[in-house]
Design a protein around this motif. Structure first.
Motif, mmCIF file in Angstrom:
data_model
loop_
_atom_site.group_PDB
_atom_site.id
_atom_site.type_symbol
_atom_site.label_atom_id
_atom_site.label_comp_id
_atom_site.label_asym_id
_atom_site.label_seq_id
_atom_site.Cartn_x
_atom_site.Cartn_y
_atom_site.Cartn_z
ATOM 1 N N ALA A 177 1.198 1.381 16.619
ATOM 2 C CA ALA A 177 1.528 2.158 15.407
ATOM 3 C C ALA A 177 1.185 1.349 14.160
ATOM 4 C CB ALA A 177 3.008 2.527 15.427
ATOM 5 N N ILE A 178 1.468 0.051 14.182
ATOM 6 C CA ILE A 178 1.168 -0.802 13.012
ATOM 7 C C ILE A 178 -0.342 -0.882 12.808
ATOM 8 C CG2 ILE A 178 1.249 -3.175 12.126
ATOM 9 C CD1 ILE A 178 3.949 -3.455 13.642
ATOM 10 N N GLU A 179 -1.071 -1.126 13.909
ATOM 11 C CA GLU A 179 -2.525 -1.294 13.762
ATOM 12 C C GLU A 179 -3.194 -0.007 13.271
ATOM 13 O OE1 GLU A 179 -2.903 -5.095 16.776
ATOM 14 O OE2 GLU A 179 -3.827 -3.211 17.404
ATOM 15 N N THR A 180 -2.560 1.140 13.543
ATOM 16 C CA THR A 180 -3.108 2.416 13.054
ATOM 17 C C THR A 180 -2.743 2.632 11.587
ATOM 18 O OG1 THR A 180 -2.714 3.298 15.258
ATOM 19 C CG2 THR A 180 -3.191 4.905 13.541
ATOM 20 N N ALA A 181 -1.481 2.351 11.225
ATOM 21 C CA ALA A 181 -1.009 2.710 9.876
ATOM 22 C C ALA A 181 -1.325 1.660 8.815
ATOM 23 C CB ALA A 181 0.495 2.943 9.912
ATOM 24 N N PHE A 182 -1.365 0.381 9.192
ATOM 25 C CA PHE A 182 -1.547 -0.671 8.188
ATOM 26 C C PHE A 182 -3.035 -0.874 7.897
ATOM 27 C CE2 PHE A 182 2.440 -3.075 7.203
ATOM 28 C CZ PHE A 182 3.310 -2.144 7.752
ATOM 29 N N MET A 212 2.941 -6.266 3.236
ATOM 30 C CA MET A 212 2.813 -7.477 4.026
ATOM 31 C C MET A 212 3.239 -8.662 3.165
ATOM 32 S SD MET A 212 1.134 -10.426 4.978
ATOM 33 C CE MET A 212 -0.260 -10.467 3.896
ATOM 34 N N LEU A 213 4.232 -9.393 3.640
ATOM 35 C CA LEU A 213 4.665 -10.604 2.943
ATOM 36 C C LEU A 213 4.205 -11.777 3.809
ATOM 37 C CD1 LEU A 213 8.421 -9.573 2.345
ATOM 38 C CD2 LEU A 213 6.386 -8.763 1.152
ATOM 39 N N CYS A 269 0.858 -1.171 0.000
ATOM 40 C CA CYS A 269 0.000 0.000 0.000
ATOM 41 C C CYS A 269 0.907 1.238 0.000
ATOM 42 C CB CYS A 269 -0.847 -0.095 1.272
ATOM 43 S SG CYS A 269 -1.888 1.286 1.533
ATOM 44 N N PHE A 270 0.706 2.120 -0.982
ATOM 45 C CA PHE A 270 1.583 3.293 -1.092
ATOM 46 C C PHE A 270 1.061 4.440 -0.237
ATOM 47 C CE2 PHE A 270 2.624 0.907 -4.916
ATOM 48 C CZ PHE A 270 4.004 0.945 -4.863
ATOM 49 N N THR A 271 1.967 5.053 0.512
ATOM 50 C CA THR A 271 1.619 6.240 1.288
ATOM 51 C C THR A 271 2.580 7.351 0.830
ATOM 52 O OG1 THR A 271 3.184 6.173 3.127
ATOM 53 C CG2 THR A 271 1.344 4.626 3.245
ATOM 54 N N PRO A 272 2.286 8.609 1.123
ATOM 55 C CA PRO A 272 3.182 9.685 0.642
ATOM 56 C C PRO A 272 4.601 9.574 1.202
ATOM 57 C CG PRO A 272 1.065 10.570 1.338
ATOM 58 C CD PRO A 272 1.054 9.135 1.734
ATOM 59 N N VAL A 283 6.793 -4.789 6.028
ATOM 60 C CA VAL A 283 7.873 -3.894 5.603
ATOM 61 C C VAL A 283 7.305 -2.476 5.600
ATOM 62 C CG1 VAL A 283 9.700 -3.483 3.922
ATOM 63 C CG2 VAL A 283 8.657 -5.744 4.067
ATOM 64 N N TRP A 284 7.970 -1.581 6.318
ATOM 65 C CA TRP A 284 7.481 -0.201 6.480
ATOM 66 C C TRP A 284 8.597 0.727 6.021
ATOM 67 C CZ3 TRP A 284 4.429 1.264 11.533
ATOM 68 C CH2 TRP A 284 3.842 2.518 11.369
#
Ligand SMILES: Cc1cc2nc3c(=O)[nH]c(=O)nc-3n(C[C@H](O)[C@H](O)[C@H](O)COP(=O)(O)OP(=O)(O)OC[C@H]3O[C@@H](n4cnc5c(N)ncnc54)[C@H](O)[C@@H]3O)c2cc1C
Length: 390
Positions: A245-250, A212-213, A203-206, A223-224
């Motif tokens: 942080a992962i649960e918010t951003a992913f 996710m693999l 998923c592309f972010t700015p 991978v972040w």
């Protein structure tokens, strides 16, 4: 025979060991020089370094008689690429390209160990571990390699597979061009409530992609990508804070995490050797090129180098013949340059200024609308000839 081996390979990482196994399988005498110890069997939790192997890479590894442990490999059948705000989305399915799957995800150490296990059973292979080259010199019929353990070896061709900071490349006086993306890839191995199935998504972010693999069972490698400072700060978070942080951003589809298993971050650079060959010398893998890892292609193109070189060596009479080496360089430089350009444009299209990102969205929408173009892109990414269907 006037030389110690037909071929000497410097670097027993995944690319060097794969070339050694393929040549050894064909009965060719190979000396493999590795700075480290022989790899030990992987056990316990999954390692941080995971790679995707595409169809051509898998076929090449298998052609050497190497057996990969199925329980540590995760086949994937779909690749889902989207933009964070939902403006662009494309789903690639192996079935649409006439394939059962796109390939597998495997730990780097598992692949390297499997290849070295194969080398142990090949009588034409000699491994020289815990030593590095000090100097090298070519004559018209052979190339010498002086090692720091006091030995001097000779071969008709010496191959540098000793990674991005290749000593052999430096000894041969081959320079590189390089670019620092000022980004890091933070890799986080997690356990999840949901089983992670056969889809790999990105998923592309700015600020950079998040991906996710899937790994076997309820595990995944996340991978972040982000700027140097942001990635380093995130790497230092407590497990609870990182989980939040992962649960918010992913994307929500990841579901709840049950455990953070391990994390580590890696700088992102691209690099390309000005030449792949010199007199009785060739460079393959990261010694020749380093690409942005967002498309999971660095190892794959390194294995394709090894595949092309192995074919030329097995078919030819003199493996160090300059015209054969030129053939290798012409074929591989064109393919690798195309991959470097493609991953570079992906990076700039999806993390650049807004107008560029809009162009990125458009490219995803076009891929979704034209299945034919999508199929060709997938064939190319799998190291297969996209024009084979005509
Ligand atoms: C975050 C990240 C994710 C990635 N994900 C993917 C992916 O999904 N798919 C993919 O295809 N690629 C991926 N890559 C790229 C991939 O990891 C590399 O392209 C690959 O590891 C290169 O393999 P190599 O054998 O050429 O080099 P290396 O793995 O660097 O191996 C070099 C070997 O040479 C040895 N060596 C070094 N110096 C000497 C010396 N002087 N003398 C003797 N031996 C020496 C080393 O000990 C090592 O064994 C990723 C890269 C990164 C950073």
């Amino acid at each position: 025979m006037q030389w110690d081996h037909e071929i000497i390979i410097v670097g027993g990482g995944m690319v060097g060991a794969a070339l050694a196994a393929r040549l050894g399988h064909a009965g060719i005498s190979v000396g493999l020089v590795e700075r480290g110890h022989a790899p030990t069997p992987p056990s316990g939790d999954y390692d941080l370094r995971i790679s995707s192997l595409n169809a051509r890479s898998l076929a090449f590894v298998k052609a050497s008689g190497t057996m990969l442990p199925e329980e540590r490999c995760c086949p994937f059948r779909h690749i889902d690429v989207a933009n964070q705000d939902g403006s662009g989305h494309s789903l690639f399915s192996a079935q649409d390209s006439g394939m059962e799957d796109f390939g597998i995800f495997i730990e780097n150490r598992t692949l390297q160990y499997a290849l070295w296990q194969r080398l142990e059973n090949l009588p034409s292979i000699t491994c020289y571990t815990q030593c590095v080259p000090l100097s090298t010199m070519a004559t018209s019929t052979a190339r010498m390699l002086e090692l720091d353990n006091g030995q001097t070896l000779s071969a008709r061709l010496i191959v540098g597979a000793d990674g991005a900071r290749s000593t052999l490349r430096e000894l041969a006086g081959i320079s590189t061009s390089s670019y620092d993306y000022h980004q890091r890839a933070l890799i986080i191995n997690v356990e999840t409530e949901l089983p992670q199935q056969d889809v790999s998504w990105q998923c592309f972010t700015p600020t950079g992609p998040i991906a996710m693999l899937p790994l076997p069972g309820q595990r995944a490698s996340l991978v972040w990508y982000d700027g140097d400072e942001a990635s380093k700060a995130r790497e230092q978070l407590s497990d609870d804070a990182l989980q939040m942080a992962i649960e918010t951003a992913f994307p929500k589809r990841l579901g709840k995490l049950t455990r953070i298993v391990a994390r580590g971050s890696f700088p992102i650079k691209r690099q390309h050797a000005k030449r792949y060959i010199s007199k009785r010398l060739a460079l393959i893998g990261d010694a020749a090129h380093v690409v942005h890892p967002l498309a999971g292609q660095g190892l794959n193109i390194g294995l394709h180098d090894a595949d092309t070189l192995a074919e030329i060596i097995i078919q030819g009479r003199d493996p160090g013949d300059y015209l054969n080496l030129l053939r290798f360089e012409c074929q591989r430089r064109a393919a690798n340059q195309a991959m470097i350009a493609a991953t570079d444009s992906f990076h700039h299209l999806f993390t650049g200024a807004k107008p560029l990102r809009q162009l990125g969205d458009l490219s995803l929408q076009l891929a979704e609308r034209f299945p034919f173009a999508k199929r060709m892109m997938m064939q190319q990414a799998n190291g297969l000839n996209p024009f084979k269907m005509f």
